[in-house]
Design a protein around this motif. Structure first.
Motif, PDB file in Angstrom:
ATOM      1  N   ASN A 120      -2.432   4.478  26.552  1.00 13.08           N
ATOM      2  CA  ASN A 120      -1.179   3.493  25.771  1.00 13.08           C
ATOM      3  C   ASN A 120      -2.478   3.097  24.705  1.00 13.08           C
ATOM      4  O   ASN A 120      -2.718   3.870  23.748  1.00 13.08           O
ATOM      5  CB  ASN A 120      -2.340   2.339  27.166  1.00 13.08           C
ATOM      6  CG  ASN A 120      -1.863   2.819  28.615  1.00 13.08           C
ATOM      7  OD1 ASN A 120      -2.921   3.764  28.891  1.00 13.08           O
ATOM      8  ND2 ASN A 120      -0.553   2.230  28.846  1.00 13.08           N
TER       9      ASN A 120
ATOM     10  N   GLN B  47      -4.742   1.386  33.597  1.00 10.26           N
ATOM     11  CA  GLN B  47      -3.026   1.005  32.479  1.00 10.26           C
ATOM     12  C   GLN B  47      -2.287   2.851  32.869  1.00 10.26           C
ATOM     13  O   GLN B  47      -1.194   2.436  32.901  1.00 10.26           O
ATOM     14  CB  GLN B  47      -3.637   1.261  31.395  1.00 10.26           C
ATOM     15  CG  GLN B  47      -3.994  -0.062  31.177  1.00 10.26           C
ATOM     16  CD  GLN B  47      -4.350  -0.988  29.711  1.00 10.26           C
ATOM     17  OE1 GLN B  47      -4.189  -0.037  28.613  1.00 10.26           O
ATOM     18  NE2 GLN B  47      -5.124  -2.192  29.295  1.00 10.26           N
TER      19      GLN B  47
ATOM     20  N   SER C 256       3.021   5.200  31.307  1.00  8.62           N
ATOM     21  CA  SER C 256       1.809   5.254  30.662  1.00  8.62           C
ATOM     22  C   SER C 256       1.286   7.013  31.257  1.00  8.62           C
ATOM     23  O   SER C 256       0.792   7.743  30.298  1.00  8.62           O
ATOM     24  CB  SER C 256       0.837   4.264  30.941  1.00  8.62           C
ATOM     25  OG  SER C 256       1.026   3.001  30.640  1.00  8.62           O
TER      26      SER C 256
END
Length: 809
Positions: free
Chosen positions: A457, A488, A510
């Motif tokens: 990310n 994430q 992601s």
């Protein structure tokens, strides 16, 4: 992998924080139920993160052991912390109380609690240090565990806002703050104390910088003055130097403002440069020439004032043996005993077309937050890598990293001369001999290497959009082949119907971005930090199992299109599992994942002190067990045997470490040696917390707000090599030497070859790692601790000798 605050239950623990017996509050608690801010925010999960900011002024004191109670507020590796209470109006203030606990599990009392008040939250008055004021009534003992209130009733102040800036690394836990009202007539009196326009946290950090700078200068000046005696100076010369020293000491004062571009590269400023110059006549009195060229082991600690005890009688000689396709290094130390800066130039000659074998790089000395200087930051080489120009301040030692790179270099013996020149100094020629073996280092290491790099990310810790790709390039150049993500990067759950059938696929955005950054990685470490449900479905239900199975199957199928096998996906469900609740959560998730995709790897790093008491299913579901290296070594044979038994039952055994601050840890015994621990136990992975965590930045260590962990030197836009990172690559190469040796022995034995060399090789495969592991452990991991750092070089070269001999059989 942040170290865990172990819960040490104490049968005699005091339930309520205790103030000194003779203390009587001098007034009402005007902070009761008043709002406050916390900067930085709390982050220790076993306490509360106090989302509503009410716990510290609710008047309720914690019952039971402090740091496992949701009535306390906790931080780990974040300091200092500013607690700013809004009293609602300007109040007279006679005292303050701060309730905390310490005395076990690496929790220490605060080193300082700065008190400040303000009428407008803009201009502030410094009242003093609560610890200093409270300890007039008696300081709490360091051990055992106890609660304590640091209190004072000596204040005569007023303000609407009261701030406590608390410095309590690495763990800080607090449950209540009280502010005692004073006499109304104080409101009309002039306030005493330093007036500042900086916010409390900013002011505290500025004062920390000032204190660190002046402490560094005084410490170095004291060190030099201590060397005057016994240096062989005449009485007159010694007296003159001491007088110069006292004049310099008088100049050591807090500076008006610290420059924005200030760094902790040594020397820190012009005054520091002049202090170091005082060392030059001491060196000359000891018989040293203007430019001293000398050698120490590349991983030995080197201080800015280090120099040989006696002048060298001959230039040092550098020798190295290595495989083709390998990276190794040597070092040279250059000491300036003249009274001014010395512009040194180094040149490598004699290699001709093979000049790319050698690159010369300056190693910078820097200070640390703990005020222990290190020489570890390795600058890039100049455009012409076999030349280097550097300036050595008077009285100081600088180091040169002689980088040896045998990639694309044919086997053979290479001899070169390394000339060192400087104005006013005799030229010194250092011989350099490098023998490159016919044997070659594999292009890819056969051991997993990773370090929680925060490169998914937008990054995390000190990884930014600007330095992320340079960081990834640097890590891969040093052999890192296992990136680690934070939660994430995980594919989203997708959508499901009432029976648990997937109706909408996960979002892999992601994940795809991360995979593209690390294309071709050996394996992929993922930390989803799972909870007790998946997309709202509780753990353990048939619908949960069906949903998780559909999700991981979609993920595996998506990854297959990227050339990633299921066995390359390694999932850490719960970090450092240590309770039955953790274990049961891991078991439930792992069973659901394995039922659908048995080749997906469940990767666990448990820290149970008594692993034999853990539910057997936890280990049955663990494809990889990765104990903490320091715990593995210090908890003894029974603990080690337990993990070896699990390895024999089918789990892979890896190792990770997460101690800090890492810049003060030994590159050899902490970083490089972990690969030898893998060799001893047949391990398959060497991991480190954390490549991206540099506590705010490397180049001004005085502003670091928590323990730093990166083996590199990071700024928001740059990545600079460090000795600790070099040690990781060397350790991986060491591992390959012994892996290749083991493979060759196995091959020859299978072919029925009879030779005494095979018995010698088998003995070396055992004794080499055993010898190296002897320099590891908690007591030996600090860089300042003496140890045999050459043992890995000795054992590696024995392995090379044996490989070359066995290649002829």
């Amino acid at each position: 992998m942040l170290p865990v605050l172990l819960m040490l239950l104490c049968a005699t623990a005091v339930c309520r924080a205790q103030a000194p017996a003779e203390f009587t509050p001098p007034g009402p608690n005007v902070a009761l139920h008043k709002p406050y801010t916390l900067e930085p925010g709390p982050n220790y999960g076993d306490c509360s993160i106090d989302r509503d900011r009410t716990l510290l002024t609710d008047g309720v004191y914690t019952q039971g052991h402090f740091w496992v109670q949701k009535t306390t507020v906790g931080w780990v590796h974040r300091h200092p912390v500013a607690i700013t209470i809004d009293l609602g109006r300007v109040e007279a203030i006679s005292g303050v109380s701060y309730s905390t606990a310490a005395g076990s599990a690496d929790v220490a009392w605060p080193s300082g609690i700065l008190l400040m008040v303000s009428d407008d939250n803009d201009r502030w008055t410094v009242l003093g240090d609560l610890i200093e004021l409270a300890n007039k009534q008696g300081a709490p003992p360091e051990r055992p565990y106890r609660t304590h209130r640091f209190v004072t009733g000596e204040l005569q102040a007023y303000g609407r806002y009261l701030a406590l800036v608390v410095d309590q690394p690495p763990y800080m836990v607090v449950d209540e703050v009280e502010v005692y009202g004073g006499k109304p007539e104080w409101l009309t009196l002039p306030m005493t104390g330093k007036q500042v326009s900086m916010k409390p946290l900013e002011y505290c950090r500025d004062m920390t910088m000032q204190d660190s700078i002046t402490a560094r200068l005084r410490t170095d000046l004291d060190e030099i003055v201590g060397r005057i005696e016994g240096a062989g100076l005449s009485d007159a010369a010694g007296t003159q130097l001491r007088a110069r020293a006292e004049a310099l000491r008088a100049e050591i004062q807090p500076i008006a403002s610290v420059p924005e571009d200030f760094t902790t590269v040594l020397p820190l400023n012009d005054l520091h440069t002049r202090i170091y110059a005082l060392h030059a006549p001491v060196l000359r009195a000891q018989g040293h020439p203007p430019l001293v060229v000398w050698k120490s082991h590349r991983y030995d600690p080197l201080q800015p004032l280090d120099a040989p005890a006696q002048p060298p009688t001959a230039p040092p000689a550098l020798r190295e043996r290595m495989m083709r396709n390998e990276r190794r290094a040597e070092t040279l130390n250059l000491t300036n005993s003249t009274d001014g800066p010395l512009a040194a130039e180094l040149r490598v000659t004699g290699l001709g077309a093979r000049s790319r074998l050698v690159a010369l790089r300056e190693v910078l000395p820097t200070d640390t937050l703990q005020r222990t200087p290190i020489t570890a930051a390795i600058l890039p080489p100049e455009t012409q890598a076999d030349r280097l120009r550097l300036t050595i301040p008077a009285g100081m030692t600088r180091q040169v990293w002689v980088d040896l790179d045998s990639r694309d270099i044919p086997a053979g013996t290479y001899r070169a001369a390394l000339a060192v020149d400087g104005p006013g100094a005799d030229a010194v020629t250092v011989s350099l001999t490098v023998r490159v073996s016919e044997l070659a280092m594999p292009d890819e290491f056969d051991i997993a290497i990773g370090g929680w790099d925060e490169t998914n990310n937008k990054g995390g810790y000190e990884v930014t959009a600007e330095n992320m790709m340079p960081l990834i390039a640097n890590l891969r150049e040093h052999g890192v082949n296992m990136p680690w993500s934070n939660p994430q990067v995980m594919p989203t759950p997708g959508e499901y119907d009432a029976e648990g059938n997937m109706t909408a696929p996960p979002d892999f955005t992601s994940w795809d971005e991360w995979v593209a950054r690390w294309e071709g990685a050996r394996c992929w470490g993922l930390f989803p930090n799972v909870g007790d449900n998946f997309a709202g479905e509780p753990v353990g239900t048939p619908r949960f199992d069906k949903m998780v199975g559909a999700w991981v199957t979609a993920w595996v199928e998506h990854a297959a299109g990227q050339g990633i096998e299921p066995g390359q996906i390694m999932v850490l469900l719960v970090d450092e599992a240590r309770t039955d609740a953790h274990d049961q959560r891991v078991i439930a998730w792992a069973k659901a994942l394995h039922a659908a995709q048995p080749e997906v790897v469940i990767w666990n790093d448990p820290i149970h002190k008594e692993p034999e008491t853990v539910a057997p299913e936890f280990y049955e579901q663990s494809d990889v067990l990765c104990p903490n290296t320091i715990r593995f070594l210090e908890l003894g044979q029974t603990y080690q045997d337990f993990f070896v038994a699990r390895q024999q039952e089918g789990s892979e055994l890896w190792f990770y470490c997460c101690s800090g601050p890492t810049k003060l840890l030994d590159p050899a015994s902490y970083y490089r040696a972990q690969f030898w621990l893998n060799l001893k136990y047949g391990g398959g992975g060497s991991l480190y917390w954390a490549f991206g965590d540099e506590a705010g930045g490397s180049w001004n260590a005085y502003l670091q707000t928590r323990t730093q962990y990166s083996p590199l030197f990071l700024s928001p836009t740059t990545v600079t090599d460090g000795k600790h990172m070099e040690a990781i690559r060397e350790g991986a190469q060491d591992y390959e030497y012994f892996r290749l040796l083991r493979e060759r022995v196995t091959e020859l034995e299978a072919a029925g070859v009879k030779s005494e060399l095979l018995a010698e090789a088998n003995a070396l495969l055992v004794s080499g790692p055993e010898r190296v592991v002897g320099i590891m452990g908690r007591e030996k991991m600090m860089w300042a601790v003496d140890k045999d750092r050459q043992i890995m070089d000795v054992m590696r070269l024995r392995a090379l000798d044996m490989l070359e001999k066995l290649s002829e059989l």
